[in-house]
Design an enzyme around this catalytic site. Structure first.
Site, mmCIF file in Angstrom:
data_model
loop_
_atom_site.group_PDB
_atom_site.id
_atom_site.type_symbol
_atom_site.label_atom_id
_atom_site.label_comp_id
_atom_site.label_asym_id
_atom_site.label_seq_id
_atom_site.Cartn_x
_atom_site.Cartn_y
_atom_site.Cartn_z
ATOM 1 N N SER A 462 0.857 -1.180 0.000
ATOM 2 C CA SER A 462 0.000 0.000 0.000
ATOM 3 C C SER A 462 0.892 1.228 0.000
ATOM 4 O O SER A 462 2.067 1.151 0.364
ATOM 5 C CB SER A 462 -0.873 -0.006 1.245
ATOM 6 N N TYR A 475 -2.234 -0.592 10.178
ATOM 7 C CA TYR A 475 -2.314 -0.977 8.767
ATOM 8 C C TYR A 475 -0.992 -0.662 8.060
ATOM 9 O O TYR A 475 -0.436 -1.491 7.344
ATOM 10 C CB TYR A 475 -3.475 -0.219 8.130
#
Lengths: 603, 288
Positions: A462, A475
């Site tokens: 990501s 995350y």
């Protein structure tokens, strides 16, 4: 005729066929009632170069191999000069074809000089009706090559001039082979002795009894293939070299001797052309036998019963590369995973769609079959569950085969300040986002490495992997780990022809923010937002979902980036503009990125 | 019941909607390989003109091939018919909104030229959306939330929400009676009378907290407003799109059944679903 066993267990029947001035050694495998596939070797090889592919094809076909005159156990013409012209080689082929399959046309497969010969056989009139199909591997038609050079000399635009120069440089060995005596001395002396080691080091050919001891003589005789044909044909290419059989062209992208642009004008000469691309070097029959045998088998069958290869013709941009390959996507039940599965399906790949949500995976698999995947299966599996993943990997290997492309995409989100994130939240996000990738790479990566025929692993990281923020500490941490894991694994597996890419999407319109809403499929935790009441969590999740919707960056574009990353073997691929921008900042202005990270996001 | 909800007015709307669907079916039956979008749009216009239609909510649209999924649409001008030619197996959508006798219809008809399994599947999967919308409107859920539920269902089915490509991303808009004038010009394909009605509604709605456009935005955060809504869920999957569009009647009745209902249940797509259902039943019986 005598018979003996190969490693694969198929019985090899050998016989001698008389042709003009030579005796050819012909080997046959498999049931003679099946369609006949003739495998032609190149230079400096003998028919043993095909042994791996032949044993795989022998289960379904009547496989025929022969040593080209002057190679292996076939005798050499006398004198050598003028004994290796393409006309004589055509005579040899017809003699063999008449001996092994007198009433049915044969399917021809050629590698390197075998392919050069194959092109000659497929484009001359005297073989019409004797060839049902031709699969060409790393060997152009000398006539087409001649026209290719002439076209570039006549109109040397910068691009075409570069193509010409590039191929001129790649052909260095051809010039050397035209010198008298020296090649023979080298091959029978030091070069022949070192050749197996050179092949292993530069071409990554596995050490398994190939090349054969006859190499020195094969290579010395074979030099006459070049001397008898290359200059004559390139100077005066035949103007009518049109193929009278369907051709499957397999282009290895890493070929050190032939550039892929050689085949640019091929559609002009071949009305029925199927292009395939494979990530390999020159000796594909040794390094990628599984894939090659599959493509040959498919093409032969398609032109044997006259039925098309598949009902829906894959028309995706990378159909030449992924046709028939096995692709596994985790988290394929929605979002980026689903879009990626669809993109591979459009390119004609066989898909295993894995997701914790069985219904979503089933939908993906069903739709994949409708848009071009010859086969697609749905598998329900939780990537965080070690035991389940191990069973899953075994199941995939035994039912579908070794995965060619693995996309570790399954992931969940968790948002909220670090001090409010519970240990359970941490565990869950690391279990899925990091351990899921570890299990995937560990189990399927091992299968790929053990097979030794290359492959590719794509991990979905990501933009949060390199852009810190106070909103997504857990995350971001998990994704940063995935990014570093991918980089390390890339270094480790590069030597085995397995590529590893990390894709960093950024803000993409997917279900990751919304999956825990009331109507969500069960079993999927949506993005938990820590440190707020349930109601507030719901509100924020909805608002995030809406903002992702307004950003409206489609998952399809991430899927395109995934395919591109595999084709180009890219290491780290930021996808959205914000992901690219953040990557630039992370590299050149990390302090700016840190300042942005301190901004409290409006929720 | 409001004025638009009175039986004779509804009858007028129903007959226009039937006329529009007849037109769509007639034109669809005439489509052949090589026909362009412009020609298909003209065929619809001429068919309806011949039956007395003089004004339009919007001029007929026709989309062929991947334009049914609005692939690569960035500006509204791309909605207008192009010279794209129809080919065998291609999906197409006809979208027409005639005004006749003061009543507006707005219908969408999806089909394909020859067999196309993806398109068949999309059409089949549209059915649950028709049921979902009616159910949630009867529950008086805010329009914006219904919109999101429809979108979520589409995503679960594996498709994309393509009505987001429409102006304001609307899944539906209000239609109303339109005064009949001898001069009825249109701008950018939309009839000025209808636009005027829509603008009036928008102004009034702005004051009262509702909107004649059913969109994913905050201005649609209100329960369904009584009146006639032209609802057009539009599915897209790779290069294939499918939609239906028909009028939903919303009233202020307390009775759930009367509070909202589809204006007409005898429409091509509804019939197709019923036939498919009957086929399935028959097969089941045969299997039993």
């Amino acid at each position: 005729m005598n018979g003996h066993e190969t490693d694969g267990g198929a019985t090899v029947r050998e016989r001698w066929v008389r042709a003009e001035g030579v005796e050819l050694c012909v080997a046959e495998l498999g049931d003679a009632g099946q369609p006949t596939v003739v495998l032609l070797h190149g230079y400096p090889d003998s028919k043993e170069v095909w042994s791996e592919v032949a044993s795989r094809l022998a289960e379904r076909f009547h496989v025929v191999l022969y040593d080209v005159r002057g190679h292996g156990r076939s005798t050499a013409p006398d004198p050598l000069r003028g004994g290796f012209t393409l006309e004589k080689l055509t005579g040899d082929f017809l003699a063999v074809a008449d001996a092994v399959s007198p009433d049915r046309p044969v399917h021809l497969v050629g590698h390197d000089w075998g392919s050069v010969q194959g092109w000659e056989f497929t484009t001359v009139a005297c073989t019409e009706g004797r060839i049902a199909s031709f699969t060409s591997l790393s060997g152009p038609s000398l006539d087409h090559f001649g026209h290719w050079i002439n076209a570039r000399l006549r109109r040397p635009t910068p691009r075409r001039a570069a193509q010409l120069l590039g191929q001129t440089a790649k052909s260095w060995y051809v010039y050397l082979l035209h010198t008298p005596v020296l090649p023979e001395l080298a091959w029978r002396g030091p070069l022949g002795a070192r050749w197996p080691a050179i092949l292993r080091r530069l071409e990554k050919v596995p050490a398994d009894g190939y090349p054969t001891p006859t190499l020195g003589d094969d290579a010395a005789h074979g030099a006459w293939l070049y001397r008898d044909n290359v200059r004559a044909r390139l100077r005066h290419p035949r103007p009518d070299a049109y193929a009278h059989a369907p051709v499957q062209l397999v282009t290895p992208v890493g070929d050190a001797f032939l550039s892929p642009s050689l085949y640019d004008d091929l559609d002009r000469w071949v009305p029925r052309l199927l292009r395939r691309t494979i990530d390999a070097r020159h000796w594909v029959p040794r390094t990628r036998p599984d894939q090659l045998a599959e493509w040959i088998g498919e093409f032969v069958l398609a032109h044997e019963d006259g039925r098309p290869v598949a009902e829906t013709v894959p028309d995706g941009p990378y159909a030449d590369r992924f046709g028939g390959r096995l692709v596994l996507v985790t988290g394929a039940g929605s979002g980026i995973g689903r879009a990626t599965a669809f993109a591979f399906a459009e390119a004609g790949a066989r898909i295993v769609a894995a997701d914790v949500d069985a219904e979503g995976a089933a939908t993906t698999a069903e739709l994949c079959r409708m848009i071009g995947a010859p086969e697609a299966w749905a598998e329900a599996v939780d990537v965080a569950d070690e035991e389940a993943m191990e069973k899953f990997a075994e199941r995939v290997a035994s039912s579908y085969g070794v995965v060619d492309v693995l996309v570790n995409n399954a992931g969940i989100g968790v948002s909220g300040p670090f001090l409010d994130t519970s240990a359970a939240d941490w565990r869950r996000v690391l279990d899925v986002n990091l351990w899921g990738v570890i299990h995937g790479c560990r189990l399927f990566g091992r299968q790929m490495a053990e097979r030794g025929q290359g492959g590719h692993i794509v991990n979905t990281a990501s933009a949060a992997a390199y852009a810190p923020s106070r909103a997504l500490p857990a995350y971001s941490t998990s994704k940063a780990a995935v990014l570093m894991l991918s980089e390390c694994l890339r270094a480790e597996l590069a030597g085995q022809g397995i590529g590893v890419s990390a894709v960093c999407p950024g803000f993409v319109h997917t279900g990751i923010t919304a999956t825990a809403l009331p109507h969500s499929p069960k079993g999927m935790g949506g993005t938990p937002i820590t440190g707020v009441s349930a109601e507030e969590e719901q509100r924020r999740r909805k608002s995030a979902q809406r903002r992702y919707g307004q950003r409206n960056y489609p998952a399809e574009r991430v899927a395109d980036a995934v395919l591109r990353a595999v084709v180009r073997n890219q290491a780290v691929v930021p996808v959205t503009p914000e992901a690219r921008g953040a990557r630039l900042l992370a590299r050149f202005a990390p302090r700016a990125l840190r300042a942005i990270a301190r901004v409290e996001p409006k929720l | 019941m409001t004025v638009t909800g009175s039986p004779e007015v509804l009858r007028g709307f129903r007959s226009v909607q039937r006329l529009a669907y007849e037109c769509a079916e007639a034109v669809a039956a005439q489509l052949r390989p090589g026909v362009t979008e412009r020609e298909a749009a003209r065929m619809q216009r001429e068919w309806l003109r011949g039956r007395g239609v003089r004004d339009w909510f919007h001029l007929p649209f026709a989309w062929f091939g991947d334009r049914t999924a609005f692939a690569g649409f960035r500006v509204p001008l791309q909605f207008f018919p192009t010279n794209r030619e129809l080919a065998p197996g291609m999906p197409f959508i006809l979208d027409l909104a005639p005004v006749h006798g003061g009543c507006t219809a707005d219908v969408g008809y999806s089909g394909c030229l020859g067999p196309n399994p993806v398109h068949d599947r999309l059409m089949r999967d549209l059915r649950v959306h028709r049921e979902l919308i009616l159910r949630e409107v009867r529950e008086r859920r805010p329009l914006r939330e219904i919109y999101e539920d429809v979108e979520r269902l589409m995503v679960r089915q594996g498709y994309h929400n393509r009505h987001r490509a429409y102006p304001f991303g609307v899944i539906a808009h209000k239609v109303d009676r339109v005064p009949e004038r001898r001069f009825s010009p249109h701008v950018f394909g939309f009839g000025t009378q209808s636009l005027k009605g829509l603008a009036k509604d928008a102004l009034r709605g702005h004051r009262e907290g509702w909107s004649p456009l059913w969109s994913p935005y905050r201005f649609s955060q209100h329960p369904p407003r009584p009146g006639l809504w032209a609802v057009e869920p539009h599915l897209g999957f790779r290069g294939t799109g499918a939609k239906f569009e028909e009028l939903l009647v919303v009233t202020d009745s307390r009775n759930a059944q009367e509070s909202a209902f589809w204006l007409d249940d005898d429409l091509p797509h509804v019939r197709r679903w019923a036939e498919a259902e009957a086929d399935r039943e028959q097969e089941k019986e045969r299997a039993a």
